[in-house]
Write a protein that holds these residues in place. Sequence first.
Motif, PDB file in Angstrom:
ATOM      1  N   VAL A   1       0.753  -1.093  -0.343  1.00 14.13           N
ATOM      2  CA  VAL A   1      -0.083   0.340  -0.284  1.00 14.13           C
ATOM      3  C   VAL A   1       1.024   1.114  -0.478  1.00 14.13           C
ATOM      4  O   VAL A   1       2.003   1.727   0.499  1.00 14.13           O
ATOM      5  N   TYR A   2       0.553   2.685  -0.830  1.00 12.51           N
ATOM      6  CA  TYR A   2       1.361   3.111  -1.429  1.00 12.51           C
ATOM      7  C   TYR A   2       0.331   4.292  -1.285  1.00 12.51           C
ATOM      8  O   TYR A   2      -0.752   4.555  -1.350  1.00 12.51           O
ATOM      9  N   ASP A   3       1.090   5.513  -0.490  1.00 14.20           N
ATOM     10  CA  ASP A   3      -0.230   6.859   0.071  1.00 14.20           C
ATOM     11  C   ASP A   3       0.137   8.250  -1.398  1.00 14.20           C
ATOM     12  O   ASP A   3       0.978   7.414  -2.412  1.00 14.20           O
ATOM     13  N   GLY A   4      -0.248   8.953  -1.266  1.00 14.94           N
ATOM     14  CA  GLY A   4      -0.450   9.769  -1.989  1.00 14.94           C
ATOM     15  C   GLY A   4       0.635  10.403  -2.701  1.00 14.94           C
ATOM     16  O   GLY A   4       0.846  10.872  -4.237  1.00 14.94           O
ATOM     17  N   LEU A   5       2.151   9.955  -2.066  1.00 13.93           N
ATOM     18  CA  LEU A   5       3.643  10.525  -2.545  1.00 13.93           C
ATOM     19  C   LEU A   5       4.073   9.302  -3.053  1.00 13.93           C
ATOM     20  O   LEU A   5       4.925   9.569  -3.243  1.00 13.93           O
ATOM     21  N   ARG A   6       2.963   8.636  -2.624  1.00  9.75           N
ATOM     22  CA  ARG A   6       3.941   7.069  -3.445  1.00  9.75           C
ATOM     23  C   ARG A   6       5.217   6.150  -2.440  1.00  9.75           C
ATOM     24  O   ARG A   6       5.858   5.856  -2.622  1.00  9.75           O
ATOM     25  N   ARG A   7       4.853   6.994  -1.323  1.00  6.15           N
ATOM     26  CA  ARG A   7       5.905   5.914  -0.498  1.00  6.15           C
ATOM     27  C   ARG A   7       4.998   4.834  -0.306  1.00  6.15           C
ATOM     28  O   ARG A   7       4.227   5.293   0.575  1.00  6.15           O
ATOM     29  N   ARG A   8       5.740   3.443   0.036  1.00  8.59           N
ATOM     30  CA  ARG A   8       5.441   2.336   0.749  1.00  8.59           C
ATOM     31  C   ARG A   8       4.923   2.593   2.323  1.00  8.59           C
ATOM     32  O   ARG A   8       5.810   3.320   2.578  1.00  8.59           O
ATOM     33  N   GLN A   9       4.331   2.527   2.533  1.00  9.99           N
ATOM     34  CA  GLN A   9       2.878   2.192   4.106  1.00  9.99           C
ATOM     35  C   GLN A   9       3.461   1.049   5.021  1.00  9.99           C
ATOM     36  O   GLN A   9       2.634  -0.097   4.193  1.00  9.99           O
ATOM     37  N   ALA A  10       3.755   1.130   5.331  1.00  7.70           N
ATOM     38  CA  ALA A  10       4.360  -0.364   6.675  1.00  7.70           C
ATOM     39  C   ALA A  10       2.684  -0.506   7.435  1.00  7.70           C
ATOM     40  O   ALA A  10       2.111   0.277   7.901  1.00  7.70           O
ATOM     41  N   CYS A  11       2.593  -2.179   7.119  1.00 10.05           N
ATOM     42  CA  CYS A  11       1.136  -2.499   7.756  1.00 10.05           C
ATOM     43  C   CYS A  11       1.796  -2.617   9.200  1.00 10.05           C
ATOM     44  O   CYS A  11       2.863  -2.660   9.873  1.00 10.05           O
ATOM     45  N   GLN A  12       0.593  -2.409   9.696  1.00  9.41           N
ATOM     46  CA  GLN A  12       1.251  -2.315  11.535  1.00  9.41           C
ATOM     47  C   GLN A  12       0.592  -3.550  12.169  1.00  9.41           C
ATOM     48  O   GLN A  12       1.983  -3.718  12.804  1.00  9.41           O
ATOM     49  N   TYR A  13       0.078  -4.283  11.418  1.00 10.36           N
ATOM     50  CA  TYR A  13      -0.715  -5.880  11.323  1.00 10.36           C
ATOM     51  C   TYR A  13      -1.268  -6.445  10.318  1.00 10.36           C
ATOM     52  O   TYR A  13      -1.579  -5.758   9.786  1.00 10.36           O
ATOM     53  N   GLY A  14      -1.053  -7.400  10.079  1.00  9.04           N
ATOM     54  CA  GLY A  14      -1.813  -8.501   8.618  1.00  9.04           C
ATOM     55  C   GLY A  14      -0.629  -8.810   8.350  1.00  9.04           C
ATOM     56  O   GLY A  14       0.579  -8.599   8.267  1.00  9.04           O
ATOM     57  N   ALA A  15      -1.599  -9.949   7.515  1.00  5.78           N
ATOM     58  CA  ALA A  15      -0.505 -11.259   6.876  1.00  5.78           C
ATOM     59  C   ALA A  15      -0.034  -9.868   5.050  1.00  5.78           C
ATOM     60  O   ALA A  15      -1.173 -10.533   4.021  1.00  5.78           O
ATOM     61  N   GLN A  16       0.689  -9.425   5.383  1.00  3.37           N
ATOM     62  CA  GLN A  16       0.893  -8.467   4.159  1.00  3.37           C
ATOM     63  C   GLN A  16       1.802  -9.646   2.774  1.00  3.37           C
ATOM     64  O   GLN A  16       1.616  -9.533   1.949  1.00  3.37           O
TER      65      GLN A  16
ATOM     66  N   GLY B   1      -0.892 -26.525  -5.217  1.00  6.43           N
ATOM     67  CA  GLY B   1      -2.573 -27.052  -5.665  1.00  6.43           C
ATOM     68  C   GLY B   1      -2.948 -26.104  -4.296  1.00  6.43           C
ATOM     69  O   GLY B   1      -4.242 -26.759  -4.565  1.00  6.43           O
ATOM     70  N   ALA B   2      -2.654 -24.758  -3.918  1.00  2.15           N
ATOM     71  CA  ALA B   2      -3.558 -25.202  -3.021  1.00  2.15           C
ATOM     72  C   ALA B   2      -4.573 -23.785  -3.802  1.00  2.15           C
ATOM     73  O   ALA B   2      -4.536 -23.327  -5.163  1.00  2.15           O
ATOM     74  N   GLY B   3      -5.638 -24.137  -3.414  1.00  2.00           N
ATOM     75  CA  GLY B   3      -7.029 -23.177  -4.344  1.00  2.00           C
ATOM     76  C   GLY B   3      -7.217 -21.392  -3.773  1.00  2.00           C
ATOM     77  O   GLY B   3      -8.001 -20.830  -5.034  1.00  2.00           O
ATOM     78  N   SER B   4      -7.032 -21.087  -3.390  1.00  2.00           N
ATOM     79  CA  SER B   4      -6.674 -19.602  -3.073  1.00  2.00           C
ATOM     80  C   SER B   4      -5.671 -18.981  -1.627  1.00  2.00           C
ATOM     81  O   SER B   4      -5.092 -20.240  -0.943  1.00  2.00           O
ATOM     82  N   VAL B   5      -5.473 -17.569  -1.620  1.00  2.00           N
ATOM     83  CA  VAL B   5      -4.529 -17.687  -1.047  1.00  2.00           C
ATOM     84  C   VAL B   5      -5.123 -16.189  -0.461  1.00  2.00           C
ATOM     85  O   VAL B   5      -5.586 -15.351  -1.237  1.00  2.00           O
ATOM     86  N   GLU B   6      -4.939 -15.730   0.853  1.00  2.00           N
ATOM     87  CA  GLU B   6      -5.832 -14.423   1.140  1.00  2.00           C
ATOM     88  C   GLU B   6      -4.710 -13.310   1.936  1.00  2.00           C
ATOM     89  O   GLU B   6      -3.947 -14.172   2.534  1.00  2.00           O
ATOM     90  N   LEU B   7      -4.668 -12.410   1.307  1.00  2.00           N
ATOM     91  CA  LEU B   7      -3.457 -10.887   2.338  1.00  2.00           C
ATOM     92  C   LEU B   7      -4.298  -9.916   3.002  1.00  2.00           C
ATOM     93  O   LEU B   7      -5.307  -9.544   2.118  1.00  2.00           O
ATOM     94  N   SER B   8      -3.465  -9.395   4.094  1.00  2.00           N
ATOM     95  CA  SER B   8      -5.041  -8.490   4.602  1.00  2.00           C
ATOM     96  C   SER B   8      -3.094  -7.719   5.016  1.00  2.00           C
ATOM     97  O   SER B   8      -2.081  -7.868   5.054  1.00  2.00           O
ATOM     98  N   CYS B   9      -3.562  -6.150   5.136  1.00  2.00           N
ATOM     99  CA  CYS B   9      -3.178  -4.786   5.907  1.00  2.00           C
ATOM    100  C   CYS B   9      -3.635  -3.878   6.174  1.00  2.00           C
ATOM    101  O   CYS B   9      -4.428  -2.809   5.196  1.00  2.00           O
ATOM    102  N   THR B  10      -3.183  -3.916   7.051  1.00  2.00           N
ATOM    103  CA  THR B  10      -3.800  -2.952   8.260  1.00  2.00           C
ATOM    104  C   THR B  10      -2.522  -1.601   8.919  1.00  2.00           C
ATOM    105  O   THR B  10      -1.362  -1.669   9.070  1.00  2.00           O
ATOM    106  N   LEU B  11      -2.699  -0.501   8.071  1.00  2.00           N
ATOM    107  CA  LEU B  11      -1.493   0.700   7.731  1.00  2.00           C
ATOM    108  C   LEU B  11      -2.334   1.486   8.628  1.00  2.00           C
ATOM    109  O   LEU B  11      -3.017   1.273  10.256  1.00  2.00           O
ATOM    110  N   ARG B  12      -0.875   2.199   9.508  1.00  2.00           N
ATOM    111  CA  ARG B  12      -1.553   3.739  10.931  1.00  2.00           C
ATOM    112  C   ARG B  12      -2.627   4.674  10.511  1.00  2.00           C
ATOM    113  O   ARG B  12      -2.879   4.942   9.242  1.00  2.00           O
ATOM    114  N   THR B  13      -2.994   4.577  11.727  1.00  2.00           N
ATOM    115  CA  THR B  13      -4.009   6.002  11.345  1.00  2.00           C
ATOM    116  C   THR B  13      -3.856   7.497  10.498  1.00  2.00           C
ATOM    117  O   THR B  13      -2.315   7.908  10.609  1.00  2.00           O
ATOM    118  N   VAL B  14      -4.435   7.516   9.648  1.00  2.00           N
ATOM    119  CA  VAL B  14      -3.601   8.374   8.668  1.00  2.00           C
ATOM    120  C   VAL B  14      -4.403  10.131   9.259  1.00  2.00           C
ATOM    121  O   VAL B  14      -5.245  10.532  10.091  1.00  2.00           O
TER     122      VAL B  14
END
Length: 264
Positions: A95-110, A117-130
């Motif tokens: 995830v990148y902000d409006g300046l195209r700076r990559r934002q670190a994930c506070q938590y989540g499986a980034q 043979g796996a059917g799918s993969v789930e990813l998540s990223c919770t950012l810091r408060t804007v």
Amino acid sequence: MTAGLLLLGTAVSPAVADSTPSASPSEDGDAPTEAGTSFRTATEFEQGQTATASASTGDYLYWSFPADAGQRPTVRASVKLPEGAESSSTWQIDVYDGLRRRQACQYGAQTRTAAAGAGSVELSCTLRTVRAWSEQWADDPLPGTYYVRLTTTRLATADLGLPVDTEVEAESKDIGGAAAVDGSLARPLVPGIAVTSSQEDDEDSSTEAVLSSLEPDDGWASGWWSDRWVWTALGAALAALAGIGGYSLTRGAGRPTRVPPPGA
């Protein structure tokens, strides 16, 4: 406010003075069914929508969504893996902000690795408060457009080009007054905003800037009112009551009665 203007003028212009139009959701408000291939062509979607796209393994997929001050965005992505994959693959969401700076994930499986043979993969990223405002040297999330990039970082050569189906969604938790700061940006960090600002000072300019078409439901900087004001008012009222009560307890019963001396 002055610091916010300086931040916008010095740091935003090189990154967001981009008049190239981005892919937009359909006019009827339906969620988009395709993804962009770069920052400039990132497909816009609103928070709460589920954007979908069909692609091939090895592609870089881009989406964008708006986030305002006081929000803590969470981005989730789901990839339906091809049935013919012969080996494991590693997928990542950035995830990148409006300046195209990559934002670190506070938590989540980034980043996650899917077994063969796996059917799918789930990813998540919770950012810091804007934040509504930040120092120029800081990389705090700021109000504006946020870009989502989904791709595979490790893949067997034999599995390149296999078809995949993807889903991306974003939602935010309103943090409220706990995230309030003293100051705000002059304008949100969205594509084309720097070009538009320069046109306001140059009447002869004929260049037309293409701004992001999405913004929060209540408009940008809609979070100026927060529970911080309520707690401030309650604190002032309690302090006044405590002062009155303390005065009442310490002043006693008033002036003492004068007792005449014995034999008077």
